[in-house]
Motif scaffolding. Structure first.
Motif, PDB file in Angstrom:
ATOM      1  N   LEU A  42      -4.801   5.775  -0.366  1.00 58.19           N
ATOM      2  CA  LEU A  42      -3.872   4.676  -0.103  1.00 58.19           C
ATOM      3  C   LEU A  42      -3.283   4.771   1.302  1.00 58.19           C
ATOM      4  N   ALA A  86       0.836  -1.204   0.000  1.00 64.83           N
ATOM      5  CA  ALA A  86       0.000   0.000   0.000  1.00 64.83           C
ATOM      6  C   ALA A  86       0.867   1.249   0.000  1.00 64.83           C
ATOM      7  N   ARG A  90      -2.076  -3.817  -7.042  1.00 64.41           N
ATOM      8  CA  ARG A  90      -3.345  -3.758  -6.302  1.00 64.41           C
ATOM      9  C   ARG A  90      -3.898  -5.166  -6.050  1.00 64.41           C
ATOM     10  N   VAL A 108      -7.898   0.108  -1.975  1.00 62.07           N
ATOM     11  CA  VAL A 108      -6.728  -0.081  -2.833  1.00 62.07           C
ATOM     12  C   VAL A 108      -7.141  -0.378  -4.267  1.00 62.07           C
TER      13      VAL A 108
END
Length: 326
Positions: free
Chosen positions: A302, A225, A252, A293
């Motif tokens: 994020l 992330a 992701r 995300v």
């Protein structure tokens, strides 16, 4: 990093000849900054990452207590293991601040400003703080070795500290070659969990190894992330994180895998330890993080996902550790 409340009378500007922006022919857009405050130094420790240190120790301690025949435990050893994990995590954070700052990697970051990269603190001071926390981790680890009489653990501790430094330090930091997730999986997953179990029972059971995999994957999710947020800036700085190497879309998807597979492991363990089913409540934080995300369009989103994932890791580690014992 929280900006200083009052700017210095003679504000310094942050500029380096190796600045990627200058190398690309772009003007220097750095701004004057004041000296680092106490709040800045606390922010530099990146407190939101500390659940990644607490979770494997809690989980490993629970697995270790499970392995002790008489059902007792050693709280002092658990505390020392926690000090090792926390000090190592904070040391890594300051070491990253120093190394990325002197390289110019943080010149274009979109997240919170760093002590070195912003010019708020002298690089040597940030380095000294990083080394101090590595020293604390080493001393706590030495105390564990003395208490358990397992002298071979000194080698494990030394490797952990060296790996922490070369994550972003040295001439060829492996964190710049897509290996950051491997580091956090091994050391903040398997090693921290299995090590915490071992100092309790002097053995490592299957529950500790499986729990270590879960804790390590959640640590990978937090790092992913963070790196997804900085993909564009890391490309500019030639920092090849896993997110940069695989691309944002695949990154992701990997985040979702990292975040949800631990709950499959927890469900398996819950077949034998029914209380462990309660860990699934941590999905209340993990699922929103996954959704954010997958759909995020801004760095702020994020950062929120990172915070939720850190919370997930804490709930997972503590919850599963307790679920194995009670």
């Amino acid at each position: 990093m929280t900006p200083a409340d009052q700017p210095a009378k003679r504000p310094r500007t942050h500029s380096r000849s190796g600045d990627p922006a200058k190398a690309a022919g772009r003007p220097d857009t750095s701004k004057p900054v004041g000296p680092a405050t106490a709040a800045d130094w606390i922010s530099g420790a990146r407190l939101r990452t500390l659940p990644l240190a607490v979770a494997p120790v809690a989980l490993g301690t629970g697995a270790g207590v499970l392995a002790i025949a008489e059902g007792s435990w050693h709280p002092a050893r658990a505390l020392l293991a926690l000090v090792v994990a926390l000090a190592l995590q904070i040391g890594v954070n300051y070491a990253n601040d120093y190394s990325d700052g002197v390289r110019g990697t943080d010149d274009h970051r979109v997240g919170p400003a760093r002590l070195t990269g912003s010019g708020a603190a002298k690089p040597k001071h940030v380095l000294a703080v990083a080394l101090a926390f590595f020293g604390i981790a080493a001393l706590a680890g030495l105390a564990l070795v003395v208490v358990t009489q397992q002298w071979w653990l000194l080698a494990v501790g030394a490797v952990a500290i060296v790996a922490a430094w070369f994550y972003t330090g040295g001439k060829h930091p492996y964190g710049y070659y897509g290996l950051g997730e491997l580091f956090v999986f091994v050391f903040f997953g398997l090693v921290a969990t299995a090590g915490s179990a071992y100092v309790q029972a002097l053995t490592v059971n299957l529950e500790a190894w499986l729990g270590g995999v879960g804790a390590g994957l959640l640590a990978c999710a937090v790092l992913m992330a963070n790196n997804l947020r900085d993909v564009a800036q890391d490309k500019l700085a030639r920092k090849r994180t896993l997110a940069v190497l695989v691309g944002e879309r695949a990154g992701r998807v990997l985040f979702v895998v990292f975040a949800l597979v631990p709950f499959v492991i927890a469900a398996f363990l819950a077949l034998f330890y029914p209380t462990a089913w309660l860990v699934q409540f941590a999905l209340l934080a993990a699922l929103p993080a996954c959704l954010i995300v997958l759909t995020a369009k801004t760095p702020r989103e994020l950062i929120t996902a990172l915070q939720l994932t850190s919370l997930t890791a804490l709930l997972y580690g503590v919850g599963l550790g307790l679920g194995l014992v009670f």
